[in-house]
Write an enzyme that holds these catalytic residues in place. Sequence first.
Site, PDB file in Angstrom:
ATOM      1  CG  ASP A 157      -6.262  -2.851  -2.022  1.00 43.48           C
ATOM      2  OD1 ASP A 157      -5.343  -2.517  -1.256  1.00 43.48           O
ATOM      3  OD2 ASP A 157      -7.255  -2.144  -2.268  1.00 43.48           O
ATOM      4  NE  ARG A 204       4.056   1.804   0.290  1.00 45.94           N
ATOM      5  CZ  ARG A 204       3.939   3.104   0.068  1.00 45.94           C
ATOM      6  NH1 ARG A 204       5.002   3.850  -0.175  1.00 45.94           N
ATOM      7  NH2 ARG A 204       2.750   3.685   0.093  1.00 45.94           N
ATOM      8  NE  ARG A 205       1.483   5.935   1.898  1.00 47.27           N
ATOM      9  CZ  ARG A 205       0.266   5.607   1.525  1.00 47.27           C
ATOM     10  NH1 ARG A 205      -0.597   5.124   2.418  1.00 47.27           N
ATOM     11  NH2 ARG A 205      -0.120   5.736   0.277  1.00 47.27           N
ATOM     12  NE  ARG A 223      -7.775  -0.556   8.312  1.00 49.33           N
ATOM     13  CZ  ARG A 223      -8.669  -1.537   8.359  1.00 49.33           C
ATOM     14  NH1 ARG A 223      -8.871  -2.188   9.490  1.00 49.33           N
ATOM     15  NH2 ARG A 223      -9.376  -1.829   7.283  1.00 49.33           N
ATOM     16  CB  CYS A 316      -0.177  -7.780   6.432  1.00 50.27           C
ATOM     17  SG  CYS A 316      -1.387  -8.240   5.180  1.00 50.27           S
TER      18      CYS A 316
END
Length: 382
Positions: A157, A204-205, A223, A316
């Site tokens: 983070d 990313r995933r 989330r 991001c």
Amino acid sequence: MEIASSSLCQAHKVAPTRQPSPPVNSCSLGSVSVIGFSLPQISSPSLAKCRRKQSSYGVVRACVAVEEKTRTAIIRIGTRGSPLALAQAYETRAKLQSKHPELTEDGAIHIEIIKTTGDKILSQPLADIGGKGLFTKEIDEALINGHIDIAVHSMKDVPTYLPDKTVLPCNLVREDVRDAFICLTAATLADLPAGSVVGTASLRRKSQILHKYPSLSVEENFRGNVQTRLSKLQGGKVHATLLALAGLKRLSMTENVASILSLDEMLPAVAQGAIGIACRTDDDKMANYLASLNHEETRLAVACERAFLETLDGSCRTPIAGYAAKDEEGNCYFRGLVASPDGTRVLETSRKGPYVFEDMVKMGKDAGQELLSRAGPGFFGN
């Protein structure tokens, strides 16, 4: 800013009421303050008087089990309020107490829970919120302003830059960096039927899933803390999800894991599984405490990965993965990846060299420069 604080007695459990999460055990010596969360409901006869002593601002002035005022804390730890963040703060506290006897006294270590921007905005995907430091900014501000003495972060983070007047000299021993596959009906991603929906807020995933399994769909706005996401999965909002194995281990929740993804199937986020602890640059006392906790092998690996990330200067909206580790010969082996969000384009590279800080930072930067060149203009445009 609404502040609620509570001295915690042994064996009481506390969790922020913001999320419908199971309580987190905070049964070692110390105290906890909460900024931006309402106080949890603690059902304990010994705390009955505590509740009667609350002010109109929700501040518990004393705990019945410790009638006298708690002593001034030697170390004030700043952290987010999720169960995982608290578990990491408690791990930090335990390690400090194990090495420094003076910190085992009641009230010597105080935990300050700080609500960050990322905690406040839950209705949007992280990529849509934008900006850096979504889960660290308010904690860093509390550190700079002297409201806390050290800040405990999940390293993935932490932006590649650190705020002025702060330094991050300490990484705890790294946990397992791999991702875990969570599903009620299938053992692996490959077993999911075409059209199945995988929930993840991580681009990313998402990119790596769609690259290898284009027949699957990904729900991006998935989330919440670990418990919230598992609840959504069990409620049928998605067919499966991926979570960092490190977090599940720290929460003792690995029973939910259907399988663990190999590094070839899912390269982890930069610094995944690593805890970082920051202090002020002029605070030698805290720097000395943190030096006693630092795990140098982890610190060097994280430095290599973050050099890669900094070189790419990804936003991001850019899926980036990177992992550095010591191989059997004692050298550093680094793997890096960038991808398009839809997974149609994935670029990978690797480096090998001495497990030495300067060499590892150079490897990370060099790998980043290679992928920048291969990606071409416009790849990181968002």
